[in-house]
Write a protein that holds these residues in place. Structure first.
Motif, PDB file in Angstrom:
ATOM      1  N   MET A 109       0.860  -1.201   0.000  1.00 55.07           N
ATOM      2  CA  MET A 109       0.000   0.000   0.000  1.00 55.07           C
ATOM      3  C   MET A 109       0.889   1.242   0.000  1.00 55.07           C
ATOM      4  O   MET A 109       1.742   1.393   0.884  1.00 55.07           O
ATOM      5  CB  MET A 109      -0.890  -0.014   1.244  1.00 55.07           C
ATOM      6  N   PRO A 110       0.760   2.148  -0.944  1.00 54.42           N
ATOM      7  CA  PRO A 110       1.682   3.277  -1.066  1.00 54.42           C
ATOM      8  C   PRO A 110       1.353   4.427  -0.121  1.00 54.42           C
ATOM      9  O   PRO A 110       1.168   5.558  -0.514  1.00 54.42           O
ATOM     10  CB  PRO A 110       1.499   3.704  -2.520  1.00 54.42           C
ATOM     11  N   LEU A 111       1.237   4.122   1.152  1.00 47.69           N
ATOM     12  CA  LEU A 111       1.003   5.121   2.186  1.00 47.69           C
ATOM     13  C   LEU A 111       1.877   4.764   3.378  1.00 47.69           C
ATOM     14  O   LEU A 111       2.403   3.648   3.459  1.00 47.69           O
ATOM     15  CB  LEU A 111      -0.480   5.136   2.586  1.00 47.69           C
ATOM     16  N   PRO A 112       2.058   5.677   4.329  1.00 48.43           N
ATOM     17  CA  PRO A 112       2.927   5.386   5.475  1.00 48.43           C
ATOM     18  C   PRO A 112       2.507   4.123   6.216  1.00 48.43           C
ATOM     19  O   PRO A 112       1.333   3.731   6.211  1.00 48.43           O
ATOM     20  CB  PRO A 112       2.748   6.629   6.354  1.00 48.43           C
ATOM     21  N   THR A 113       3.464   3.484   6.857  1.00 44.56           N
ATOM     22  CA  THR A 113       3.166   2.266   7.610  1.00 44.56           C
ATOM     23  C   THR A 113       2.683   2.585   9.025  1.00 44.56           C
ATOM     24  O   THR A 113       2.111   1.717   9.680  1.00 44.56           O
ATOM     25  CB  THR A 113       4.406   1.379   7.691  1.00 44.56           C
ATOM     26  N   PRO A 124       2.120  12.245   5.027  1.00 45.21           N
ATOM     27  CA  PRO A 124       3.214  12.872   4.276  1.00 45.21           C
ATOM     28  C   PRO A 124       3.047  12.620   2.784  1.00 45.21           C
ATOM     29  O   PRO A 124       2.644  11.529   2.370  1.00 45.21           O
ATOM     30  CB  PRO A 124       4.460  12.166   4.827  1.00 45.21           C
ATOM     31  N   ALA A 125       3.329  13.627   1.973  1.00 47.76           N
ATOM     32  CA  ALA A 125       3.103  13.513   0.532  1.00 47.76           C
ATOM     33  C   ALA A 125       4.190  12.718  -0.175  1.00 47.76           C
ATOM     34  O   ALA A 125       3.987  12.267  -1.297  1.00 47.76           O
ATOM     35  CB  ALA A 125       3.004  14.902  -0.090  1.00 47.76           C
ATOM     36  N   ARG A 126       5.329  12.538   0.482  1.00 51.68           N
ATOM     37  CA  ARG A 126       6.452  11.893  -0.202  1.00 51.68           C
ATOM     38  C   ARG A 126       6.201  10.419  -0.497  1.00 51.68           C
ATOM     39  O   ARG A 126       6.878   9.827  -1.344  1.00 51.68           O
ATOM     40  CB  ARG A 126       7.718  12.006   0.643  1.00 51.68           C
ATOM     41  N   SER A 178       1.894   9.324  -4.847  1.00 49.37           N
ATOM     42  CA  SER A 178       1.369  10.362  -5.727  1.00 49.37           C
ATOM     43  C   SER A 178      -0.108  10.584  -5.418  1.00 49.37           C
ATOM     44  O   SER A 178      -0.735   9.826  -4.672  1.00 49.37           O
ATOM     45  CB  SER A 178       1.521   9.934  -7.187  1.00 49.37           C
ATOM     46  N   LEU A 179      -0.672  11.617  -6.028  1.00 47.55           N
ATOM     47  CA  LEU A 179      -2.094  11.879  -5.838  1.00 47.55           C
ATOM     48  C   LEU A 179      -2.921  10.662  -6.232  1.00 47.55           C
ATOM     49  O   LEU A 179      -3.797  10.221  -5.496  1.00 47.55           O
ATOM     50  CB  LEU A 179      -2.518  13.109  -6.644  1.00 47.55           C
ATOM     51  N   ARG A 180      -2.650  10.092  -7.391  1.00 51.28           N
ATOM     52  CA  ARG A 180      -3.434   8.951  -7.859  1.00 51.28           C
ATOM     53  C   ARG A 180      -3.254   7.732  -6.962  1.00 51.28           C
ATOM     54  O   ARG A 180      -4.215   7.037  -6.626  1.00 51.28           O
ATOM     55  CB  ARG A 180      -3.019   8.616  -9.289  1.00 51.28           C
ATOM     56  N   GLU A 181      -1.993   7.482  -6.555  1.00 51.47           N
ATOM     57  CA  GLU A 181      -1.734   6.324  -5.700  1.00 51.47           C
ATOM     58  C   GLU A 181      -2.431   6.475  -4.353  1.00 51.47           C
ATOM     59  O   GLU A 181      -3.048   5.520  -3.854  1.00 51.47           O
ATOM     60  CB  GLU A 181      -0.229   6.159  -5.497  1.00 51.47           C
ATOM     61  N   SER A 182      -2.337   7.656  -3.766  1.00 53.71           N
ATOM     62  CA  SER A 182      -2.963   7.854  -2.463  1.00 53.71           C
ATOM     63  C   SER A 182      -4.484   7.804  -2.575  1.00 53.71           C
ATOM     64  O   SER A 182      -5.158   7.211  -1.725  1.00 53.71           O
ATOM     65  CB  SER A 182      -2.505   9.178  -1.849  1.00 53.71           C
ATOM     66  N   TYR A 183      -5.028   8.394  -3.632  1.00 51.35           N
ATOM     67  CA  TYR A 183      -6.481   8.377  -3.830  1.00 51.35           C
ATOM     68  C   TYR A 183      -6.980   6.937  -3.973  1.00 51.35           C
ATOM     69  O   TYR A 183      -7.983   6.542  -3.357  1.00 51.35           O
ATOM     70  CB  TYR A 183      -6.817   9.190  -5.077  1.00 51.35           C
ATOM     71  N   GLN A 226      -9.020  16.100  -2.541  1.00 55.61           N
ATOM     72  CA  GLN A 226      -7.683  16.043  -1.960  1.00 55.61           C
ATOM     73  C   GLN A 226      -6.940  17.351  -2.196  1.00 55.61           C
ATOM     74  O   GLN A 226      -7.034  17.946  -3.266  1.00 55.61           O
ATOM     75  CB  GLN A 226      -6.878  14.883  -2.549  1.00 55.61           C
ATOM     76  N   ARG A 227      -6.191  17.759  -1.187  1.00 57.56           N
ATOM     77  CA  ARG A 227      -5.279  18.904  -1.270  1.00 57.56           C
ATOM     78  C   ARG A 227      -3.888  18.403  -0.896  1.00 57.56           C
ATOM     79  O   ARG A 227      -3.734  17.651   0.062  1.00 57.56           O
ATOM     80  CB  ARG A 227      -5.711  19.994  -0.298  1.00 57.56           C
ATOM     81  N   ARG A 228      -2.885  18.825  -1.656  1.00 57.20           N
ATOM     82  CA  ARG A 228      -1.529  18.419  -1.311  1.00 57.20           C
ATOM     83  C   ARG A 228      -0.538  19.496  -1.670  1.00 57.20           C
ATOM     84  O   ARG A 228      -0.774  20.326  -2.548  1.00 57.20           O
ATOM     85  CB  ARG A 228      -1.143  17.097  -1.977  1.00 57.20           C
TER      86      ARG A 228
END
Length: 253
Positions: free
Chosen positions: A1-5, A94-96, A99-104, A160-162
């Protein structure tokens, strides 16, 4: 999952619109300086019309006040919607890490799991031509690509805002359809009915049931999460709430 652990959970009681937006903004500030994501679940103390950050107000303050409806402008984009009989979520991280698409997409996966646990056959909307303009119809009149729909009608509206450091995504899961009031406040044609959990499940659905499904879906995706106390955000909330209470911000043209 491309978000923080590392994840935290924040469930807050129903609150005024200005505080709800200030809390989300405080969480965005926090995400810029930590390696944690926060999943927040909340409700609204009063019926509240929220406007997208870049949207023209297109109504007078008294038009809402005479109906007992508060007005707030969100820190995210998108179009106007009425918060009343719904469950609202936000995710800050954190945005690092994505990406927008991955997080969405990753957040959508959690929402879809929660809806599946409730028995709702939701799916992401496909693109239907050009993206919708910020000053177009109300939020739930038509889904943007990727927003969650049932039988083609929007059930979950998200924005989403980033920036380079962090992102905030929040959205509304409708328990019942009050969105026709947006058109009434603006003197425009009422949109088609939105999808709702009550309609999809053919029974009443309450906040607690949706909250529990969201928490279960989150923990299925990322593992056990610890809770965050809203008091930890108090200085940042106090700093932001003045902006969200300011009519010059809310009703700017």
């Amino acid at each position: 999952m491309p978000l923080p652990t590392r994840w935290r959970l924040l469930v807050t009681p129903a609150d005024d619109g200005d505080r709800n937006m200030a809390i989300d903004h405080a969480l965005l500030d926090r995400a810029a300086h930590t390696d944690e994501a926060v999943f927040r679940i909340y409700a609204w103390a009063h019926p509240t019309l929220s406007l997208g950050m870049h949207e023209k107000a297109r109504l007078e303050p008294d038009a809402a006040a005479t109906r007992g409806i508060a007005v707030v402008r969100r820190p995210t984009g998108g179009r106007a919607l009425l918060h009343h009989r719904e469950v609202t979520y936000s995710v800050t991280a954190p945005a690092r890490d994505a990406s927008l698409r991955e997080s969405y997409d990753a957040i959508n996966a959690i929402l879809l799991d929660a809806l599946t646990r409730l028995g709702v056959p939701a799916a992401p909307a496909e693109r239907r031509g050009r993206p919708l303009a910020p000053d177009g119809a109300a939020c739930f009149a038509e889904p943007n690509v990727g927003e969650l729909v049932v039988d083609g009608r929007k059930l979950v509206g998200s924005a989403q805002r980033r920036d380079e450091h962090a992102f905030l995504q929040h959205g509304s899961i409708l328990l019942a359809d009050d969105q026709g009031l947006v058109a009434a406040l603006r003197g425009t044609t009422a949109p088609p009915p939105a999808a709702t959990l009550t309609q999809a499940l053919r029974r009443d659905v309450d906040f607690d049931e949706v909250r529990d499904a969201l928490i279960a879906a989150l923990e299925h995706a990322v593992g056990p999460v610890s809770t965050l106390a809203v008091g930890e955000l108090a200085p940042a909330i106090a700093r932001h709430v003045a902006t969200y209470r300011d009519p010059r911000w809310t009703f700017r043209r």
